[in-house]
Motif scaffolding. Sequence first.
Motif, PDB file in Angstrom:
ATOM      1  N   CYS A 184     -33.298  71.234  49.223  1.00 15.29           N
ATOM      2  CA  CYS A 184     -34.622  70.952  48.647  1.00 15.29           C
ATOM      3  C   CYS A 184     -34.499  70.936  47.125  1.00 15.29           C
ATOM      4  O   CYS A 184     -33.761  71.745  46.547  1.00 15.29           O
ATOM      5  CB  CYS A 184     -35.634  72.010  49.087  1.00 15.29           C
ATOM      6  N   LEU A 212     -35.467  68.940  55.966  1.00 10.47           N
ATOM      7  CA  LEU A 212     -34.705  68.545  54.778  1.00 10.47           C
ATOM      8  C   LEU A 212     -33.612  67.534  55.122  1.00 10.47           C
ATOM      9  O   LEU A 212     -33.423  66.540  54.410  1.00 10.47           O
ATOM     10  CB  LEU A 212     -34.112  69.789  54.094  1.00 10.47           C
ATOM     11  N   LEU A 213     -32.928  67.757  56.237  1.00 11.00           N
ATOM     12  CA  LEU A 213     -31.883  66.820  56.671  1.00 11.00           C
ATOM     13  C   LEU A 213     -32.471  65.453  57.021  1.00 11.00           C
ATOM     14  O   LEU A 213     -31.962  64.411  56.613  1.00 11.00           O
ATOM     15  CB  LEU A 213     -31.168  67.365  57.911  1.00 11.00           C
ATOM     16  N   SER A 254     -30.724  75.942  48.785  1.00 10.31           N
ATOM     17  CA  SER A 254     -29.397  75.959  49.416  1.00 10.31           C
ATOM     18  C   SER A 254     -29.325  74.977  50.573  1.00 10.31           C
ATOM     19  O   SER A 254     -28.237  74.635  51.025  1.00 10.31           O
ATOM     20  CB  SER A 254     -29.036  77.372  49.876  1.00 10.31           C
ATOM     21  N   HIS A 255     -30.474  74.512  51.041  1.00 12.34           N
ATOM     22  CA  HIS A 255     -30.458  73.499  52.097  1.00 12.34           C
ATOM     23  C   HIS A 255     -30.880  72.125  51.595  1.00 12.34           C
ATOM     24  O   HIS A 255     -31.271  71.266  52.382  1.00 12.34           O
ATOM     25  CB  HIS A 255     -31.313  73.954  53.287  1.00 12.34           C
ATOM     26  N   ALA A 288     -36.970  78.721  59.790  1.00 14.24           N
ATOM     27  CA  ALA A 288     -35.787  78.346  59.010  1.00 14.24           C
ATOM     28  C   ALA A 288     -35.154  77.075  59.578  1.00 14.24           C
ATOM     29  O   ALA A 288     -34.774  76.163  58.830  1.00 14.24           O
ATOM     30  CB  ALA A 288     -34.771  79.492  59.005  1.00 14.24           C
ATOM     31  N   THR A 289     -35.082  77.005  60.906  1.00 15.00           N
ATOM     32  CA  THR A 289     -34.496  75.816  61.533  1.00 15.00           C
ATOM     33  C   THR A 289     -35.346  74.577  61.270  1.00 15.00           C
ATOM     34  O   THR A 289     -34.824  73.504  60.962  1.00 15.00           O
ATOM     35  CB  THR A 289     -34.376  76.044  63.062  1.00 15.00           C
ATOM     36  N   ARG A 344     -34.831  73.485  57.630  1.00 12.91           N
ATOM     37  CA  ARG A 344     -33.520  72.821  57.454  1.00 12.91           C
ATOM     38  C   ARG A 344     -33.540  71.424  58.061  1.00 12.91           C
ATOM     39  O   ARG A 344     -32.996  70.472  57.496  1.00 12.91           O
ATOM     40  CB  ARG A 344     -32.406  73.647  58.116  1.00 12.91           C
ATOM     41  N   THR A 345     -34.162  71.311  59.227  1.00 13.79           N
ATOM     42  CA  THR A 345     -34.200  70.017  59.913  1.00 13.79           C
ATOM     43  C   THR A 345     -35.028  68.997  59.138  1.00 13.79           C
ATOM     44  O   THR A 345     -34.635  67.837  59.007  1.00 13.79           O
ATOM     45  CB  THR A 345     -34.775  70.195  61.337  1.00 13.79           C
ATOM     46  N   PHE A 352     -33.490  79.811  49.306  1.00 15.19           N
ATOM     47  CA  PHE A 352     -33.182  79.321  50.651  1.00 15.19           C
ATOM     48  C   PHE A 352     -33.381  77.805  50.705  1.00 15.19           C
ATOM     49  O   PHE A 352     -32.524  77.059  51.186  1.00 15.19           O
ATOM     50  CB  PHE A 352     -34.078  80.000  51.691  1.00 15.19           C
ATOM     51  N   LEU A 353     -34.513  77.351  50.217  1.00 13.54           N
ATOM     52  CA  LEU A 353     -34.816  75.916  50.239  1.00 13.54           C
ATOM     53  C   LEU A 353     -33.766  75.129  49.451  1.00 13.54           C
ATOM     54  O   LEU A 353     -33.243  74.111  49.919  1.00 13.54           O
ATOM     55  CB  LEU A 353     -36.211  75.671  49.654  1.00 13.54           C
TER      56      LEU A 353
END
Length: 281
Positions: free
Chosen positions: A252, A223-224, A249-250, A216-217, A220-221, A246-247
């Motif tokens: 994607c 994507l950022l 919400s971050h 997950a980390t 997220r990383t 999940f994707l």
Amino acid sequence: QAKASGRNAMRFFDPDMQAAMNARAILESELYKSWERNEFILHYQLQVDSRGIIGAEALVRWQHPRRGLLPPSEFIPQAEETGLILPLGEWVLETACNQLASWALQPETVQLNLSVNVSSLQFCQPDFVEQVISILDRTGANPQRLKLELTESILVHDMDDTIAKMMTLKARGVGFALDDFGIGYSSLYYLKRLPLDWVKIDRSFVRDVLTDNNDATIVRTILLLAKSMGLAVIAEGVETGAQKDFLASHGCTAYQGYLFSRPLPLEQFERFVQPAAGGAV
Ligand code: C2E
Ligand code: MG
Ligand code: MG
Ligand code: MG
């Protein structure tokens, strides 16, 4: 057989290896025959974003006369070792570009983009750029709709040469994606140096994104990082709505995976994107 000796002496000591070598020799000779018999086909897997269908990835299969439809993992490594990947890769590119040109003639498919995987051996040929340009010219495909997927294995080669090739094709409008992003040794280095348009989050991170904190980390990383570098991201291997949520919400916005569609033969893929013709959308 007992006459074989010298450099083949290994045969007498390791029956497993003997069997493996036989299987490999058979496969390699079959691969060449299959090439002459046109036994390769492309399947197409949907790529979507929040607004709908954006295109497809072309994925090669081998229609083996006895063993049925074989996935790339069963023959791409051998095709690379034997060099067959060069004519095969050219065929994939030409078939894909023909498809793009014919999709451009139908209102239901005119907006489709097509991603094509390029093997490192193929990309590293001195005439790779000329090959792509001549295929684009020959087929009449719109280069803006073609996306080439590279993996890091391409890049161990010669960074300056790689960048120069990419820039020449990008000047024509061709896009580039870094495939399987995150699993290589120097992903960040490539991300920094290569003139990419897209990164594809590797399916191995997406798989356990809901249950494994590290995955997950990482997701997220990525994507950022991609966002701050101005790169588009597509997640591959999305199988469930929960993974997609999940994707999303971050940050994607583009996805590929069984949740949307498996790789399909051409007719099924076209039915999928042309509901008027009797499809499933
Ligand atoms: P890839 O480029 O990363 O392609 C994505 C792979 O993930 C495909 O496997 C696809 O079927 C699979 N996949 C997509 N969504 C899902 C999902 O939701 N769940 C699961 N479990 N799998 C999913 P495939 O078709 O077996 O291809 C494997 C690899 O073979 C490709 O990985 C690519 O590296 C290579 N390949 C395929 N076609 C070509 C080609 O024309 N040329 C070259 N050089 N390599 C190719
Ligand atoms: Mg790919
Ligand atoms: Mg991939
Ligand atoms: Mg992969």
